[in-house]
Design a protein around this motif. Structure first.
Motif, PDB file in Angstrom:
ATOM      1  N   GLY A  81       0.729  -1.058   0.143  1.00 46.76           N
ATOM      2  CA  GLY A  81      -0.112   0.068   0.121  1.00 46.76           C
ATOM      3  C   GLY A  81       0.939   1.193  -0.005  1.00 46.76           C
ATOM      4  O   GLY A  81       2.097   1.140  -0.373  1.00 46.76           O
ATOM      5  N   PHE A  82       0.308   2.270   0.147  1.00 43.62           N
ATOM      6  CA  PHE A  82       1.037   3.711   0.262  1.00 43.62           C
ATOM      7  C   PHE A  82       0.018   4.666   1.289  1.00 43.62           C
ATOM      8  O   PHE A  82      -0.894   4.307   1.650  1.00 43.62           O
ATOM      9  N   PHE A  83       0.893   5.682   1.476  1.00 39.29           N
ATOM     10  CA  PHE A  83       0.424   6.810   2.368  1.00 39.29           C
ATOM     11  C   PHE A  83       0.431   7.970   1.328  1.00 39.29           C
ATOM     12  O   PHE A  83       1.566   8.141   0.557  1.00 39.29           O
ATOM     13  N   SER A  84      -0.604   8.883   1.820  1.00 40.90           N
ATOM     14  CA  SER A  84      -0.699   9.998   0.747  1.00 40.90           C
ATOM     15  C   SER A  84      -1.070  11.122   1.738  1.00 40.90           C
ATOM     16  O   SER A  84      -1.752  11.005   2.750  1.00 40.90           O
ATOM     17  N   PHE A  85      -0.440  12.376   1.253  1.00 37.17           N
ATOM     18  CA  PHE A  85      -0.760  13.632   2.020  1.00 37.17           C
ATOM     19  C   PHE A  85      -1.150  14.617   0.898  1.00 37.17           C
ATOM     20  O   PHE A  85      -0.841  14.986  -0.228  1.00 37.17           O
ATOM     21  N   GLN A  86      -2.436  15.380   1.112  1.00 34.23           N
ATOM     22  CA  GLN A  86      -3.023  16.321   0.222  1.00 34.23           C
ATOM     23  C   GLN A  86      -3.620  17.499   0.632  1.00 34.23           C
ATOM     24  O   GLN A  86      -4.208  17.547   1.543  1.00 34.23           O
ATOM     25  N   GLU A  87      -3.312  18.556  -0.013  1.00 38.69           N
ATOM     26  CA  GLU A  87      -3.950  19.745   0.160  1.00 38.69           C
ATOM     27  C   GLU A  87      -4.831  20.212  -1.080  1.00 38.69           C
ATOM     28  O   GLU A  87      -4.348  20.268  -2.094  1.00 38.69           O
ATOM     29  N   LYS A  88      -5.975  20.363  -0.672  1.00 43.82           N
ATOM     30  CA  LYS A  88      -7.073  20.896  -1.803  1.00 43.82           C
ATOM     31  C   LYS A  88      -7.696  22.206  -1.703  1.00 43.82           C
ATOM     32  O   LYS A  88      -8.124  22.280  -0.708  1.00 43.82           O
ATOM     33  N   TYR A  89      -7.620  23.045  -2.752  1.00 41.36           N
ATOM     34  CA  TYR A  89      -8.265  24.519  -2.416  1.00 41.36           C
ATOM     35  C   TYR A  89      -9.303  24.691  -3.667  1.00 41.36           C
ATOM     36  O   TYR A  89      -8.706  24.521  -4.835  1.00 41.36           O
ATOM     37  N   ILE A  90     -10.600  25.123  -3.545  1.00 41.93           N
ATOM     38  CA  ILE A  90     -11.442  25.397  -4.395  1.00 41.93           C
ATOM     39  C   ILE A  90     -12.242  26.622  -4.226  1.00 41.93           C
ATOM     40  O   ILE A  90     -12.631  26.724  -3.120  1.00 41.93           O
ATOM     41  N   LYS A  91     -12.279  27.451  -5.219  1.00 37.90           N
ATOM     42  CA  LYS A  91     -12.844  28.860  -5.195  1.00 37.90           C
ATOM     43  C   LYS A  91     -13.881  28.536  -6.206  1.00 37.90           C
ATOM     44  O   LYS A  91     -13.442  29.288  -7.333  1.00 37.90           O
ATOM     45  N   LYS A  92     -15.000  28.526  -6.014  1.00 40.88           N
ATOM     46  CA  LYS A  92     -16.207  28.658  -7.281  1.00 40.88           C
ATOM     47  C   LYS A  92     -17.005  29.938  -6.896  1.00 40.88           C
ATOM     48  O   LYS A  92     -17.994  29.776  -6.117  1.00 40.88           O
ATOM     49  N   THR A  93     -16.637  31.002  -7.634  1.00 41.36           N
ATOM     50  CA  THR A  93     -17.420  32.276  -7.418  1.00 41.36           C
ATOM     51  C   THR A  93     -18.762  31.911  -7.974  1.00 41.36           C
ATOM     52  O   THR A  93     -19.900  32.789  -7.576  1.00 41.36           O
ATOM     53  N   SER A  94     -18.859  31.213  -9.193  1.00 38.29           N
ATOM     54  CA  SER A  94     -20.193  30.791  -9.771  1.00 38.29           C
ATOM     55  C   SER A  94     -20.873  30.210  -8.902  1.00 38.29           C
ATOM     56  O   SER A  94     -22.240  30.227  -9.211  1.00 38.29           O
ATOM     57  N   ARG A  95     -20.478  29.541  -8.007  1.00 39.43           N
ATOM     58  CA  ARG A  95     -21.482  28.893  -6.999  1.00 39.43           C
ATOM     59  C   ARG A  95     -21.407  29.305  -5.544  1.00 39.43           C
ATOM     60  O   ARG A  95     -21.833  28.483  -4.471  1.00 39.43           O
ATOM     61  N   ASP A  96     -20.722  30.466  -5.336  1.00 35.61           N
ATOM     62  CA  ASP A  96     -20.505  31.029  -4.082  1.00 35.61           C
ATOM     63  C   ASP A  96     -19.882  30.067  -2.896  1.00 35.61           C
ATOM     64  O   ASP A  96     -20.551  29.677  -1.901  1.00 35.61           O
ATOM     65  N   LEU A  97     -18.980  29.302  -3.406  1.00 37.32           N
ATOM     66  CA  LEU A  97     -18.404  28.068  -2.924  1.00 37.32           C
ATOM     67  C   LEU A  97     -16.766  28.379  -2.797  1.00 37.32           C
ATOM     68  O   LEU A  97     -16.131  28.570  -3.662  1.00 37.32           O
ATOM     69  N   GLU A  98     -16.308  28.397  -1.390  1.00 40.48           N
ATOM     70  CA  GLU A  98     -14.760  28.359  -1.273  1.00 40.48           C
ATOM     71  C   GLU A  98     -14.465  27.389  -0.039  1.00 40.48           C
ATOM     72  O   GLU A  98     -15.136  27.553   1.028  1.00 40.48           O
ATOM     73  N   TYR A  99     -13.676  26.530  -0.482  1.00 38.01           N
ATOM     74  CA  TYR A  99     -13.075  25.629   0.818  1.00 38.01           C
ATOM     75  C   TYR A  99     -11.566  25.125   0.676  1.00 38.01           C
ATOM     76  O   TYR A  99     -11.286  25.143  -0.626  1.00 38.01           O
ATOM     77  N   ASN A 100     -11.120  24.697   1.812  1.00 37.18           N
ATOM     78  CA  ASN A 100      -9.590  24.333   1.823  1.00 37.18           C
ATOM     79  C   ASN A 100      -9.770  22.779   2.588  1.00 37.18           C
ATOM     80  O   ASN A 100     -10.351  22.778   3.526  1.00 37.18           O
ATOM     81  N   GLN A 101      -8.998  22.109   1.859  1.00 34.69           N
ATOM     82  CA  GLN A 101      -9.010  20.500   2.611  1.00 34.69           C
ATOM     83  C   GLN A 101      -7.625  20.152   2.758  1.00 34.69           C
ATOM     84  O   GLN A 101      -7.065  19.918   1.890  1.00 34.69           O
ATOM     85  N   LEU A 102      -7.244  19.629   3.957  1.00 39.90           N
ATOM     86  CA  LEU A 102      -6.043  18.868   4.050  1.00 39.90           C
ATOM     87  C   LEU A 102      -6.212  17.218   4.596  1.00 39.90           C
ATOM     88  O   LEU A 102      -7.203  17.226   5.368  1.00 39.90           O
ATOM     89  N   ASP A 103      -5.798  16.405   3.873  1.00 38.74           N
ATOM     90  CA  ASP A 103      -6.093  14.963   4.020  1.00 38.74           C
ATOM     91  C   ASP A 103      -4.688  14.111   4.216  1.00 38.74           C
ATOM     92  O   ASP A 103      -4.038  14.422   3.538  1.00 38.74           O
ATOM     93  N   MET A 104      -4.971  13.188   4.999  1.00 36.91           N
ATOM     94  CA  MET A 104      -3.828  12.062   5.275  1.00 36.91           C
ATOM     95  C   MET A 104      -4.671  10.683   4.889  1.00 36.91           C
ATOM     96  O   MET A 104      -5.409  10.348   5.616  1.00 36.91           O
TER      97      MET A 104
END
Length: 210
Positions: A81-104
């Motif tokens: 198997g494997f381990f992964s670390f991820q950071e994701k940022y999404i800003k959708k002004t067309s949907r009034d949505l902005e969020y940040n996610q960190l996951d392991m």
């Protein structure tokens, strides 16, 4: 710069008549750069009902190789198997949505499970989530006489108060060497924000020279 290769340049353009008249035509133009299991950067310009929006998405991933080796009392133990670390940022002004996610996560054979810290700007505080996922990478499909390549993933994240869903599927058909026609489906359900997308686009892969 060879360490960056191969990378994929992606683009799509769509134009349609407005649903409400009188308004100028609606459009969407997207450019993206990605390297599998490393990063994804996307920027989208669109106009809907005469209002212009700019959407952004960034994703950085660090993934260990497999297998994982542990030493205990001079005995070598192999953990697949494997381990992964991820950071994701999404800003959708067309949907009034902005969020940040960190996951392991820990993953094996396409499945993954782990912890995600998620912050949606419209909410007062971040949430701690248990996250599950499944990923299909570069699977070959033969449909009639045509050959396709399938990439897909789906994630479920829950803080035991709600369930968030994120899924993206790409079906690619080779037009020329390093140039693919891509059919994309995407669905996001994040709290009270839900959106989906169907799109045709082009992917061009830049590879190392012989």
């Amino acid at each position: 710069m060879n360490w960056l290769l191969p990378i994929i340049l992606a683009t799509s353009v769509s134009v349609r008549s407005p649903n409400v008249q009188p308004n100028p035509f609606d459009y969407q133009i997207q450019f993206a750069v990605q390297k599998s299991d490393y990063f994804y950067v996307s920027r989208t310009w669109e106009r809907e009902l005469g209002i212009e929006y700019v959407d952004e998405e960034y994703c950085l991933t660090r993934k260990t190789g497999e297998p994982i080796y542990l030493l205990r009392r001079d005995i070598e133990v192999t953990i697949p198997g494997f381990f992964s670390f991820q950071e994701k940022y999404i800003k959708k002004t067309s949907r009034d949505l902005e969020y940040n996610q960190l996951d392991m996560r820990y993953g094996q054979k396409g499945f993954s499970v782990g912890y995600a810290l998620k912050h949606i700007e419209s909410e007062l505080k971040p949430t701690h989530n248990l996250i599950f996922g499944y990923k299909i990478k570069d699977r070959s499909l033969d449909i009639l006489i045509l050959k396709f390549k399938l990439n897909s993933h789906i994630d479920f994240a829950t803080d035991f108060g709600r369930l968030d869903i994120s899924t993206k599927t790409e079906l690619a058909f080779s037009l020329l060497q390093n140039l693919d026609l891509v059919c994309l489906y995407r669905y996001e359900s994040l709290g009270n924000n839900k959106f989906y997308q169907y799109k045709l686009g082009l992917n061009f892969e830049i590879t190392r020279r012989g």
